[in-house]
Design a protein around this motif. Structure first.
Motif, PDB file in Angstrom:
ATOM      1  N   PHE A 122      13.084  -1.788  -5.838  1.00  0.00           N
ATOM      2  CA  PHE A 122      14.448  -1.905  -5.329  1.00  0.00           C
ATOM      3  C   PHE A 122      14.522  -3.011  -4.275  1.00  0.00           C
ATOM      4  O   PHE A 122      15.378  -3.895  -4.327  1.00  0.00           O
ATOM      5  CB  PHE A 122      14.914  -0.571  -4.747  1.00  0.00           C
ATOM      6  N   PHE A 123      13.622  -2.961  -3.307  1.00  0.00           N
ATOM      7  CA  PHE A 123      13.607  -3.961  -2.240  1.00  0.00           C
ATOM      8  C   PHE A 123      13.321  -5.351  -2.811  1.00  0.00           C
ATOM      9  O   PHE A 123      14.003  -6.321  -2.481  1.00  0.00           O
ATOM     10  CB  PHE A 123      12.562  -3.601  -1.185  1.00  0.00           C
ATOM     11  N   LYS A 157       1.944  -3.469  -5.766  1.00  0.00           N
ATOM     12  CA  LYS A 157       3.180  -2.886  -5.264  1.00  0.00           C
ATOM     13  C   LYS A 157       2.976  -2.116  -3.958  1.00  0.00           C
ATOM     14  O   LYS A 157       2.405  -2.632  -3.010  1.00  0.00           O
ATOM     15  CB  LYS A 157       3.852  -2.033  -6.335  1.00  0.00           C
ATOM     16  N   SER A 158       3.435  -0.868  -3.901  1.00  0.00           N
ATOM     17  CA  SER A 158       3.431  -0.124  -2.636  1.00  0.00           C
ATOM     18  C   SER A 158       2.019   0.149  -2.127  1.00  0.00           C
ATOM     19  O   SER A 158       1.783   0.180  -0.929  1.00  0.00           O
ATOM     20  CB  SER A 158       4.205   1.187  -2.772  1.00  0.00           C
ATOM     21  N   HIS A 181      18.983 -11.613  -1.988  1.00  0.00           N
ATOM     22  CA  HIS A 181      20.380 -11.327  -1.634  1.00  0.00           C
ATOM     23  C   HIS A 181      20.496 -11.005  -0.141  1.00  0.00           C
ATOM     24  O   HIS A 181      21.426 -11.451   0.526  1.00  0.00           O
ATOM     25  CB  HIS A 181      20.898 -10.168  -2.480  1.00  0.00           C
ATOM     26  N   TRP A 182      19.559 -10.220   0.379  1.00  0.00           N
ATOM     27  CA  TRP A 182      19.604  -9.808   1.779  1.00  0.00           C
ATOM     28  C   TRP A 182      19.142 -10.898   2.740  1.00  0.00           C
ATOM     29  O   TRP A 182      19.695 -11.068   3.810  1.00  0.00           O
ATOM     30  CB  TRP A 182      18.750  -8.566   1.998  1.00  0.00           C
ATOM     31  N   LEU A 225       2.467  -9.726 -14.615  1.00  0.00           N
ATOM     32  CA  LEU A 225       2.654  -9.053 -13.342  1.00  0.00           C
ATOM     33  C   LEU A 225       3.579  -9.867 -12.460  1.00  0.00           C
ATOM     34  O   LEU A 225       3.399 -11.071 -12.325  1.00  0.00           O
ATOM     35  CB  LEU A 225       1.295  -8.889 -12.651  1.00  0.00           C
ATOM     36  N   LYS A 226       4.554  -9.206 -11.870  1.00  0.00           N
ATOM     37  CA  LYS A 226       5.472  -9.873 -10.953  1.00  0.00           C
ATOM     38  C   LYS A 226       5.531  -9.044  -9.686  1.00  0.00           C
ATOM     39  O   LYS A 226       6.556  -8.480  -9.335  1.00  0.00           O
ATOM     40  CB  LYS A 226       6.845 -10.002 -11.590  1.00  0.00           C
ATOM     41  N   SER A 227       4.416  -8.948  -9.015  1.00  0.00           N
ATOM     42  CA  SER A 227       4.302  -8.083  -7.851  1.00  0.00           C
ATOM     43  C   SER A 227       3.249  -8.651  -6.921  1.00  0.00           C
ATOM     44  O   SER A 227       2.480  -9.524  -7.288  1.00  0.00           O
ATOM     45  CB  SER A 227       3.886  -6.685  -8.319  1.00  0.00           C
TER      46      SER A 227
END
Length: 102
Positions: free
Chosen positions: A74-75, A39-40, A81-82, A25-27
């Motif tokens: 996506f985020f 996640k969400s 980067h952001w 898991l990478k969340s």
């Protein structure tokens, strides 16, 4: 409101079901009285318990979970980067350290 534990730590390995343990898991993971959320779903449950402008994210409940999770991915894939990435980790204060489960 929240305590924290690394997914690689002892607490996570004891509390999470095997399918959600480190390496698989990478969340974000939230464990609360209703179970394990990722996640969400985890984000929405966290936002529901804090105050402030983040509450606007609760409008996301009307978006189907599959779409929300795609937005989460996506985020998550672009956050460095952001917002940039620090090479050094800040040392938590003694007050903050109390909130980490080890």
């Amino acid at each position: 409101v929240f305590n924290f534990a690394p997914l690689q730590g002892v607490v996570a390995s004891e509390k999470l079901e095997p399918s959600l343990r480190c390496g698989e898991l990478k969340s974000i993971v939230l464990l609360d009285e209703c179970g394990v959320h990722t996640k969400s779903k985890a984000i929405l449950r966290i936002v529901s318990r804090i105050s402030g402008p983040w509450q606007i994210l609760l409008l996301g409940v009307v978006i189907p979970r599959g779409v929300r999770d795609l937005l989460y991915d996506f985020f998550a894939s672009r956050r460095y980067h952001w917002f940039g990435k620090n090479e050094d980790c800040r040392v938590p204060s003694p007050q903050e350290r109390k909130r980490f489960l080890t």
